[in-house]
Design a protein around this motif. Structure first.
Motif, PDB file in Angstrom:
ATOM      1  N   ASP A 187     -18.936  -7.637 -14.044  1.00  0.00           N
ATOM      2  CA  ASP A 187     -19.320  -7.273 -12.682  1.00  0.00           C
ATOM      3  C   ASP A 187     -19.570  -5.770 -12.579  1.00  0.00           C
ATOM      4  O   ASP A 187     -20.510  -5.319 -11.923  1.00  0.00           O
ATOM      5  N   ARG A 223      -6.851 -10.790 -11.788  1.00  0.00           N
ATOM      6  CA  ARG A 223      -6.961 -11.809 -10.735  1.00  0.00           C
ATOM      7  C   ARG A 223      -8.412 -12.209 -10.472  1.00  0.00           C
ATOM      8  O   ARG A 223      -8.671 -13.101  -9.664  1.00  0.00           O
ATOM      9  N   HIS A 224      -9.349 -11.546 -11.135  1.00  0.00           N
ATOM     10  CA  HIS A 224     -10.764 -11.914 -11.004  1.00  0.00           C
ATOM     11  C   HIS A 224     -10.925 -13.370 -11.446  1.00  0.00           C
ATOM     12  O   HIS A 224     -10.250 -13.824 -12.378  1.00  0.00           O
ATOM     13  N   PRO A 225     -11.807 -14.147 -10.795  1.00  0.00           N
ATOM     14  CA  PRO A 225     -11.981 -15.560 -11.186  1.00  0.00           C
ATOM     15  C   PRO A 225     -12.261 -15.753 -12.671  1.00  0.00           C
ATOM     16  O   PRO A 225     -11.855 -16.768 -13.245  1.00  0.00           O
ATOM     17  N   ASP A 226     -12.933 -14.795 -13.300  1.00  0.00           N
ATOM     18  CA  ASP A 226     -13.209 -14.877 -14.733  1.00  0.00           C
ATOM     19  C   ASP A 226     -12.386 -13.871 -15.535  1.00  0.00           C
ATOM     20  O   ASP A 226     -12.762 -13.494 -16.650  1.00  0.00           O
ATOM     21  N   SER A 237     -21.667 -14.024 -15.714  1.00  0.00           N
ATOM     22  CA  SER A 237     -20.279 -14.309 -15.359  1.00  0.00           C
ATOM     23  C   SER A 237     -19.470 -14.490 -16.629  1.00  0.00           C
ATOM     24  O   SER A 237     -20.017 -14.793 -17.701  1.00  0.00           O
TER      25      SER A 237
END
Length: 334
Positions: free
Chosen positions: A200, A189-192, A207
């Motif tokens: 991260d 579900r991480h944006p990337d 990113s």
């Protein structure tokens, strides 16, 4: 400061995607202090475990596991940054295939710091993915056999399903603060996506969107579970060929629609696995709370679109026959 991070899987948690993306973007990562070395013909560093677990020769490193680990320490232990080594084979639990992490740590002792990162996923999903991976190479174990193996041995196909046992094994060589567990669904579900979550964790300032995408951002994608099971049931004892899985997948979609989510387990098996996993996963969360107070393995509930194995009707099998006939009709008519 030079440090090394061991990414040890687990299996079927997008490890191949991470490895392929990191290998493809190794130069960019190096500019940001992350060293991802190419050790063999494949992107993953599976050859590093072959001292303890005999894998296919395609994974072998030229000088063997021990000498390669020594060389990595010699080459990078005094280079500022992070050496990132990735192989899900580090997490195998079968006796005779377990990696001696104390030996690995000693071989990498030239680094100022060493840590482990491990991605975990809910057991019913984990086991389903193991089944699908096995089906690509051979006739996989029957789902009911996998259930019994887990309930009696906390293991399936040589992989721990009670993650507390994996944690125990890691604690033989690492302190609790040197071990980080990540939840697979949270990472997705991480944006990337999971690659972004791993970046991260490494704290390199990159990113996921900065990396060039390889294989569409998803490597080693598994087919649908129930259609694959149906194909394996039909082809037993042989491995199910691709055309057969395509036929049963077409039949499944025609029967249940594009939105249906297949589940390898029966409702009863799913309930068993849910009870099994929650008790063990809660214990793991409690054990790591001092260093990872927010860590939890996601727990899912089946939605209305889920189709369990005992939800396949006779009409599905009739559709399978029709799809199989259409797939082989050109050869038959010839």
């Amino acid at each position: 400061m030079a440090r090394v991070v061991l990414h040890i899987g687990t299996h079927k948690t997008a490890t191949t995607t991470i490895q392929d993306m990191f290998a493809h973007n190794a130069a960019l990562l190096r500019q940001h202090g992350v060293i991802y070395p190419r050790l063999s013909r494949v992107a993953g560093h599976h050859g590093l475990v072959m001292e303890w677990n005999r894998l296919p020769e395609i994974y072998a490193v030229p000088n063997g596991s021990i000498e390669t680990l020594k060389q990595l320490s010699k080459d990078y232990a005094h280079v500022p940054g992070t050496l990132f080594l990735s192989s899900e084979e580090f997490s195998r639990g079968k006796p005779g295939a377990r990696v001696d992490f104390r030996a690995v740590r000693e071989l990498l002792s030239g680094f100022e710091g060493i840590s482990v990162v491990c991605v975990l996923r809910e057991q019913w999903q984990f086991m389903q993915s193991i089944y699908l991976q096995a089906s690509k190479e051979r006739q996989p174990p029957k789902p009911s056999v996998m259930i019994q193996s887990v309930l009696k041995q906390d293991m399936t196909d040589g992989l721990w399903t009670d993650y507390n046992l994996l944690y125990d094994h890691l604690l033989e060589a690492f302190a609790p603060e040197e071990i980080a567990f990540l939840d697979f669904d949270t990472c997705r579900r991480h944006p990337d996506g999971i690659v972004g979550a791993m970046l991260d964790h490494l704290g390199c300032g990159l990113s996921g969107a900065s990396l060039q995408v390889v294989h569409g951002g998803q490597s080693n994608v598994s087919p649908l579970s129930l259609p694959t099971w149906a194909a394996c049931a039909i082809s037993e004892p042989d491995r199910a060929p691709a055309w057969l899985i395509e036929s049963t997948t077409g039949a499944f979609r025609a029967e249940h629609g594009e939105e249906a989510t297949p589940c390898l387990w029966t409702r009863g098996e799913f309930a068993q696995l849910t009870t099994y996993s929650r008790r063990r996963n809660d214990r793991l969360s409690e054990r790591v709370k001092a260093v990872q107070p927010d860590f939890r393995i996601s727990q899912s509930e089946p939605g209305e679109t889920v189709v369990f194995r005992d939800g396949l009707a006779a009409s599905f099998w009739t559709r399978c026959c029709r799809w199989m006939y259409r797939a082989r009709k050109p050869a038959l008519s010839g």
